[in-house]
Design an enzyme around this catalytic site. Structure first.
Site, PDB file in Angstrom:
ATOM      1  N   HIS A  51      32.350  -9.285 -64.860  1.00  0.00           N
ATOM      2  CA  HIS A  51      31.002  -9.718 -65.239  1.00  0.00           C
ATOM      3  C   HIS A  51      30.754 -10.948 -64.551  1.00  0.00           C
ATOM      4  CE1 HIS A  51      27.646 -11.506 -67.403  1.00  0.00           C
ATOM      5  NE2 HIS A  51      27.039 -10.495 -66.715  1.00  0.00           N
ATOM      6  N   ASN A  52      29.760 -11.113 -63.833  1.00  0.00           N
ATOM      7  CA  ASN A  52      29.363 -12.545 -63.104  1.00  0.00           C
ATOM      8  C   ASN A  52      30.740 -13.313 -62.813  1.00  0.00           C
ATOM      9  OD1 ASN A  52      26.748 -11.881 -63.722  1.00  0.00           O
ATOM     10  ND2 ASN A  52      26.491 -13.500 -65.137  1.00  0.00           N
ATOM     11  N   GLU A 107      31.430  -8.768 -59.298  1.00  0.00           N
ATOM     12  CA  GLU A 107      29.870  -8.650 -59.337  1.00  0.00           C
ATOM     13  C   GLU A 107      29.265 -10.043 -58.545  1.00  0.00           C
ATOM     14  OE1 GLU A 107      25.994  -9.103 -62.379  1.00  0.00           O
ATOM     15  OE2 GLU A 107      27.920  -9.097 -63.064  1.00  0.00           O
ATOM     16  N   ASP A 157      25.656 -12.071 -57.566  1.00  0.00           N
ATOM     17  CA  ASP A 157      24.494 -12.260 -57.790  1.00  0.00           C
ATOM     18  C   ASP A 157      23.943 -13.019 -56.604  1.00  0.00           C
ATOM     19  OD1 ASP A 157      22.003 -12.419 -59.068  1.00  0.00           O
ATOM     20  OD2 ASP A 157      23.022 -12.977 -61.056  1.00  0.00           O
ATOM     21  N   GLU A 173      23.863  -7.730 -56.807  1.00  0.00           N
ATOM     22  CA  GLU A 173      22.396  -8.021 -57.466  1.00  0.00           C
ATOM     23  C   GLU A 173      21.760  -8.704 -56.580  1.00  0.00           C
ATOM     24  OE1 GLU A 173      20.823  -9.953 -61.377  1.00  0.00           O
ATOM     25  OE2 GLU A 173      22.675  -8.510 -61.858  1.00  0.00           O
TER      26      GLU A 173
END
Length: 901
Positions: free
Chosen positions: A335-336, A365, A367, A414
């Site tokens: 995550h992130n 991930e 973003d 994302e």
């Protein structure tokens, strides 16, 4: 339920154990045992009807009889002649123990029985510790084997190999032939032979020896060197194990070692050649290598080697079917990934991607936001986290994508960029990643995603995609913005916003849309809508809170949903500190992509790292069949047995610990630790459990625990075992080390567990010594690993039941199968009951396997004059036992029970 493993403190009940060894001197030879028995010990004498008598037992100085006092009997009757002893049995394995009302209060490791006389009577005893029990069992077995010649035999063979080996090494060090070497050389010598020992401990032992001899100076003689080595480098628990298999010798020959490997370690097809190879590899003494003998030092080397690691080496490489659809696997996910500290103010760094990819992560991930100079950047929007350039991240991903695994990597994109910078993103990905990008459109005639095998070396983009009827160069799609949720969480205390971004839309360029093939991001509505309308190539992301709600309220639907579709679960925006959710909460529902904050160590990351070790650390783990098959039904919250899955019984004995370090953050003074061990089971709710040992206050860095635990595992394929060592004498930090292993990767037998630090590094030379056995409630299990245990009456049997599908042809087929399945269950249970009876008559616990049973009764199959009372007929399909003439009643029962099996 553990929400976070980093800072939590569980209320742990303190229990204390003080060593009850007769002296502080280690027991490391048969003569030590005999001497301790002559001095005597207090033992509990167990009788029927829960009667317990505290008596003082001792061996007569002439070693001809065993006496106890006080006693109402005449002193000549309160004794047993050594020559009348038929067998010394460990554990609670006689009728008196089994029928005793305090059975559950007696430790298996402290109990033993002396079987004596023509009628095979039993004297059932319980020691104050497993150490004391081992001393009596070892000493008595020597006396039975060698009688009045015991001491002569011990003196003639004791440590000959070790002494000659150490003498030779000392002589090589004493180059000037002075008969002594400097203390510093002797200390370093022992340190080299046993790297786990602390130098100050070795020095202290030499100084104590010199003080006891009133010796001045710092020179060490050969005799002193051998004595200190003997004292520091002999592990009593390994010595007791060696003599158990060595036919009461001080070494193992090739046949003894074969027996140990087959009966205890579960090795198949063992030959004398294999035994000899192990001896050649691990025996330090040249004499032992030449004669094919494994001394206590060679045996210790073997048991501490990778060959006796608790982790099954078969799982160190890819060992699962990789040709199933992608949705049938758990996928190691981050995550992130760009964040290396907290979620709101912490720095972003490309090292986050390097670390995750090197650890076998297969879903990272990105973003992405508009950056300066028309270069997109990566950070968490609406927060104060720093930024890194998108292009540099793609460069790093290209370099490390397949560093640890050749199976597909998923980039969770994302996207918050303008159309202009979206095109820059496309250029960078096409130029840098090139052919690695999987852009082939999904086959609409298929029902499932392609397999990891077919996608080797490919990078999949998970992101929004324009609808097929969009004819322009761009179009609008719904936004996914986890960062906005985080920002709102910071701004509005205590309120979770699940669908706050539902209505927001943004423009997506067609070029970026076309890079998305089989991982199209869509918004989840409800299960029934998904079952009817969702395409197999569409992926839904679930906030941790929403996923937990579905896991609790719709567990069966969630499992069925994940049979066809990929589900990604990301941490709640409440986790600003980058704490982790418990991945097991979502794996039990079949969720494949459970995104973890790799930068945060603790229990939850231990579970994640441990879980993905089981398939060569390739980042993909095949889910249990019950979570993949269309016709099967599984509820994630089951608190009982799982239909169609045989529960396993896990028996773990924590024997000892080696070289425990002081907790890193501890403020307590000195190097002393007071350790205790937790054994934790993580899995479906029915399996979650934990048990702990007593705290050891003496010899804390090398404690002897000798405590056994048992756990029922209802869904073995989803269970993990975690060993945690903690310090009871702590100020600030109690954590010493841990090791987490999937249940399916456990090796049975005597094993060492390497301990890891809080951040996952191996703690040098720190380990637990354990014994593992896996038996089965209802049959089945891995060959060579799993036997049978637990007797069941016919009334309590669990028969398979059928769910009505309301499809007539299918229901009719399964209806006809019910009776054959019922008959098979009866056959299996009858066989299981027969095996349990046979084990009991052999004087063994349910943990034992059939080979150990035959070994246990082998001494009883021969008469006083060495004539066979029973012979094994190997000509039939299954070996049969045949009685030879008149035999004791006990032996008849054993043969009858064997025939039943």
């Amino acid at each position: 339920v553990h929400q976070d493993g980093t800072k939590q403190k569980r209320e742990r009940k303190k229990t204390v154990s003080f060593s009850s060894m007769p002296t502080e001197k280690k027991i490391s030879s048969a003569s030590d045992c005999i001497n301790a028995m002559v001095e005597g010990s207090e033992l509990k004498k167990i009788r029927s009807n829960s009667r317990v008598y505290h008596r003082y037992f001792l061996l007569d100085a002439d070693m001809q009889s065993l006496r106890w006092e006080p006693s109402k009997k005449d002193s000549e009757k309160a004794k047993i002649d050594i020559k009348s002893i038929k067998e010394v049995r460990t554990g609670k394995n006689t009728d008196i123990f089994r029928s005793n009302g305090i059975y559950d209060q007696i430790s298996e490791d402290c109990a033993f029985s002396i079987i004596y006389g023509e009628n095979y009577e039993s004297l059932d005893l319980v020691a104050n510790s497993a150490d004391i029990a081992n001393i009596w069992v070892t000493g008595l077995r020597y006396l039975i084997s060698y009688g009045k010649h015991t001491l002569d035999m011990i003196e003639s063979t004791q440590d000959n190999m070790r002494t000659s080996w150490l003498s030779q090494m000392f002589s090589e060090s004493d180059v000037d032939n002075l008969g002594h070497i400097p203390l510093c050389n002797a200390v370093q010598f022992i340190k080299d032979l046993n790297p786990g020992l602390k130098i100050n401990k070795i020095e202290l032992k030499f100084k104590e020896l010199h003080r006891s001899k009133e010796k001045t100076g710092t020179e060490v003689t050969k005799e002193e060197f051998i004595e200190v080595f003997h004292e520091l480098c002999t592990r009593p628990e390994i010595y007791f194990l060696l003599v158990q298999f060595s036919s009461n010798k001080e070494f193992l020959d090739t046949k003894d070692l074969m027996m140990f490997l087959e009966a205890e370690q579960g090795m198949a097809l063992v030959t004398e050649e294999i035994s000899l190879e192990i001896i050649q590899k691990y025996e330090p003494a040249k004499e032992g290598q030449e004669k094919g003998c494994l001394s206590i030092d060679g045996f210790t080397n073997y048991l501490t080697s990778p060959d006796c690691h608790i982790f099954d080496p078969e799982h160190k490489k890819v060992c699962q079917d990789m040709k199933q659809p992608l949705s049938h696997y758990f996928i190691n996910s981050s995550h992130n990934t760009y964040l290396i500290e907290d979620q709101f103010r912490g720095p972003s760094d490309i090292t986050g991607y390097i670390r995750a990819l090197k650890m076998g992560c297969r879903s990272v991930e990105l973003d992405v936001w508009d950056g300066p100079d028309n270069e997109p950047v990566i950070y968490t929007g609406h927060t104060m986290t720093s930024q890194i350039v998108f292009r540099s991240v793609i460069d790093i991903i290209n370099k490390y994508a397949f560093f640890a695994s050749e199976y597909p990597l998923i980039l969770c994109l994302e996207n918050h960029c303008s159309i202009k910078q979206q095109k820059v993103m496309v250029q960078h990905m096409k130029k840098i990643l090139g052919d690695k990008l999987h852009t082939q459109s999904p086959n609409i005639e298929e029902s499932y995603l392609p397999s990891p095998e077919s996608l080797k070396g490919k990078i999949l983009i998970k992101a929004k995609k324009l609808s097929s009827n969009c004819s322009g160069l761009e179009g609008d799609v719904t936004d996914e913005d986890e960062g906005a949720e985080m920002s709102q969480r910071v701004g509005k205390e205590g309120v979770e916003h699940q669908n706050s971004m539902t209505g927001k839309r943004f423009q997506l360029c067609k070029e970026l849309s076309e890079l998305v093939s089989i991982c199209k991001s869509v918004q989840f509505k409800e299960f029934q809508v998904s079952f009817q309308l969702q395409k197999y190539w569409e992926v839904c992301s679930f906030n941790e809170v929403l996923a937990s709600k579905y896991a609790n309220e719709n567990p069966g639907d969630f499992v069925n949903y994940n049979k066809r579709f990929l589900a990604r679960v990301f941490p709640s925006p409440m986790r600003i500190d980058s704490s982790n959710m418990n991945p097991q909460d979502f794996w039990k529902c079949g969720c494949q992509i459970v995104a973890m904050n790799f930068q945060t160590p603790g229990l939850m990351m231990d579970l994640n790292i441990g879980w993905f070790r089981q398939n060569g650390n390739c980042g993909y783990v095949l889910r249990p069949a019950i979570m993949r098959e269309e016709v099967s039904f599984f509820s994630a919250n089951t608190k009982d047995t799982v239909p169609g899955v045989s529960p396993q019984l896990l028996h773990v004995k924590i024997i000892s610990g080696q070289n425990f370090p002081k907790p890193k953050g501890s403020g307590a003074k000195g190097d002393v630790v007071d350790p205790y061990v937790y054994v934790e089971i993580h899995g479906i709710p029915a399996d979650c459990a934990e048990q702990r040992t007593k705290t050891m206050h003496q010899n804390g860095d090398n404690p002897i625990f000798d405590e056994s635990f048992e756990f029922q595992i209802n869904l073995p394929e989803l269970a993990m075992v975690r060993f945690v060592v903690l310090d009871d004498d702590y100020i600030g930090d109690e954590f010493i080390g841990q090791y987490t292993i999937p249940f399916e990767c456990l090796q049975t037998g005597y094993r060492h567990v390497p301990l890891q630090s809080l951040t996952g590094e191996i703690l040098a030379h720190a380990s637990l010594f354990v014994h593992v056995a896996i038996t089965n409630r209802r049959g089945g299990g891995k060959p060579h690993k799993r036997g049978l245990s637990v007797r069941k009456g016919k009334k309590s049997r669990e028969y398979a039941s059928m769910r009505t599908l309301w499809i007539k042809t299918i229901d009719e087929v399964f209806k006809n199968a019910l009776q054959p399945i019922r008959d098979a269950t009866d056959l299996r249970e009858n066989m299981q009951n027969a095996v349990v009876s046979f084990k009991e008559l052999c004087g063994l616990s349910p943990v034992a396997n059939l080979m150990q049973c035959i070994l246990a009764v082998s001494t009883r199959l021969v008469g006083p004059d060495n004539t066979p009372l029973v012979v094994l007929n190997l000509n039939d399909q299954y070996p049969t036992m045949e009685l030879q003439g008149i035999v004791p009643e006990v032996l008849k029962k054993i043969v009858t029970a064997y025939d039943m099996v």
